[in-house]
Scaffold this active site. Structure first.
Site, PDB file in Angstrom:
ATOM      1  N   SER A 282      -9.156  -8.317   3.136  1.00 37.58           N
ATOM      2  CA  SER A 282      -7.814  -8.898   3.095  1.00 37.58           C
ATOM      3  C   SER A 282      -7.702 -10.151   2.251  1.00 37.58           C
ATOM      4  O   SER A 282      -6.583 -10.552   1.890  1.00 37.58           O
ATOM      5  CB  SER A 282      -7.331  -9.190   4.521  1.00 37.58           C
ATOM      6  OG  SER A 282      -7.082  -7.975   5.208  1.00 37.58           O
ATOM      7  N   CYS A 338      -0.307  -7.927   6.588  1.00 43.27           N
ATOM      8  CA  CYS A 338       0.257  -6.582   6.765  1.00 43.27           C
ATOM      9  C   CYS A 338      -0.209  -5.637   5.649  1.00 43.27           C
ATOM     10  O   CYS A 338       0.120  -5.816   4.472  1.00 43.27           O
ATOM     11  CB  CYS A 338       1.784  -6.660   6.766  1.00 43.27           C
ATOM     12  SG  CYS A 338       2.575  -5.031   6.843  1.00 43.27           S
TER      13      CYS A 338
END
Length: 457
Positions: A282, A338
């Site tokens: 991420s 997300c």
């Protein structure tokens, strides 16, 4: 007459090399990390020993060794000239040293040599960065400058000790002594003192390095920690875990311990700061966000709906939050990481654009840090896959790349550089480990300033 005069001089005078102390290594606040201490070694000059077998037999119990061990060392040196000292035992204690010095006439051919050895004031601190020393190998000696190196010399084998060998090694000294017919020294004729190596001051902060290493050693973690000054590129901490035990290498590491390092599944011999590459995960989403903003695909107010998954073709790509994030703008996408948001941004800009901005942030290429065997990582493109995988790029693969998975690879140092570049407003600095190189007189030989490699516009 001239030839006999040379031989007579050679029989009368012994030339002894004096090993120089290696340069010290300091942290950014001038705290000593690596220095030296004298090591007293027992050596044999076969040419000066007139009763070799008897000398070795009497010497063995004094050194706490078997006679067979001493003979083995003599045999190993059978190819070297008889006037070259044969090392029998390293780093003897004071009691043994005092005995041999007081009874030196009882051991013809035996002499004490002083060899500086490294002192590690913080034990294994940054061991994978500093590296270790060892005896020069036949292969290394064949390639070395014979005006500087001889067989048996100690040189840098890994890390900064190897990379900065020229600065750290110093210059040898020499002593010329007159000896009698049995090889015992009668008087010192002349001596040239060795010149210590240059001092190296690093950008690292010992206190911060210790804190980071303590966290990694708890639970025997495997990985790396890198801390860097955002506006200069100076490294403050560079931790690779698990680390090597650097004192194991002083005097030569045993075969058993070396094999244990090779067999360790956590790979302690690898400096994971630059030699290990991982999918960035991420952390890479910042690349995707930047590419999307730069190409006008999104603004900070663009909203995508996250139901917990994203359907592309016949496949479902999941978000880490299975219940979904609902409506997501850029701020929420970054703060809550997300996946669905970044799937769609990545797909819109394409893999080649992602690679372009990954490169601009320092991914997919070596940083140029002064560390060995740095890996370049990988920012995949369509051309890369065609060339190395012999296959066409699939758009579904772009979704994985957009969240830092798939073919993406990055070193911990590259992720640090990427983060610093974002934090300082887009200036990519070359990571810096060495601040200054200082000669024995205190004069600065090299001084390194922050190096701006590129700037995002």
């Amino acid at each position: 007459g001239e030839e006999y005069e040379k031989r007579a001089y050679g029989n009368r005078v012994r030339i002894r090399q004096l090993a120089p102390p290696r340069g010290h290594i300091l942290d950014r606040n001038n705290k000593e990390i690596v220095t030296n201490r004298p090591s007293f070694n027992v050596a044999m000059i076969q040419e000066d020993s007139h009763d070799l077998g008897n000398v070795l037999k009497r010497l063995a119990p004094i050194l706490g060794m078997e006679v067979s061990e001493l003979w083995e060392k003599i045999r190993e040196a059978s190819d070297t000239p008889r006037y070259v000292p044969v090392l029998l035992k390293e780093d003897i204690d004071w009691q043994t040293l005092a005995y041999l010095e007081n009874h030196n006439h009882e051991f013809s051919g035996i002499r004490i040599e002083v060899q500086p050895v490294r002192v590690y004031h913080y034990e294994d601190l940054a061991a994978n960065v500093f590296g270790y020393l060892g005896s020069i190998s036949k292969k290394e000696l064949a390639l070395a400058d014979r005006n500087i190196y001889d067989g048996g010399d100690i040189i840098g084998k890994k890390g900064l000790e190897k990379l900065r060998e020229e600065d750290l090694r110093g210059e040898k000294g020499y002593s010329y002594s007159e000896v009698d017919a049995k090889g015992f020294e009668q008087q010192l004729l002349k001596s040239v003192e060795p010149l210590p190596g240059r001092e190296i001051r690093l950008t690292l902060d010992v206190d911060l390095q210790q804190i980071a290493e303590s966290y990694m050693s708890a639970g025997e973690k495997s990985g790396a920690v890198v801390a860097m000054e955002v506006k200069t590129g100076r490294l403050l901490a560079a931790v690779s875990a698990p680390t090597i035990h650097i004192n194991d290498f002083v005097g030569g590491i045993s075969t058993k311990k070396w094999q244990a390092l090779l067999d360790n599944p956590k790979h302690p011999l690898i400096n994971k700061v630059v030699q290990a590459s991982y999918p960035p995960g991420s952390t890479y989403k910042m690349v995707t966000a930047l590419a999307g903003l730069a190409k006008g695909v999104i603004t900070e107010d663009t909203v995508f709906y996250c139901p917990g998954h994203y359907r592309f073709g016949k496949r479902i790509y999941r978000c880490w939050k299975h219940s979904g994030h609902g409506p997501v703008n850029l701020f929420k996408a970054i703060s809550e990481s997300c996946d669905v948001y970044f799937y769609q941004v990545g797909l819109a800009v394409g893999v080649d654009t992602l690679a372009e901005y990954a490169n601009k942030l320092g991914l997919g290429k070596k940083t140029g840090i002064e560390m060995e065997y740095e890996k370049s990582g990988l920012a995949p493109t369509k051309t890369w896959k065609q060339k190395y995988r012999k296959a066409k790029w699939q758009n579904g693969e772009t979704l994985s790349v957009a969240i830092g998975q798939g073919f993406n690879l990055a070193t911990p140092l590259q992720i640090c550089v990427m983060t610093a570049t974002l934090a300082n407003g887009g200036k990519l600095y070359r990571p810096q480990l060495i601040e200054q190189v200082i000669d024995p007189e205190g004069e600065i030989i090299e001084s390194f300033s922050p190096e701006l490699v590129s700037e995002l516009t």
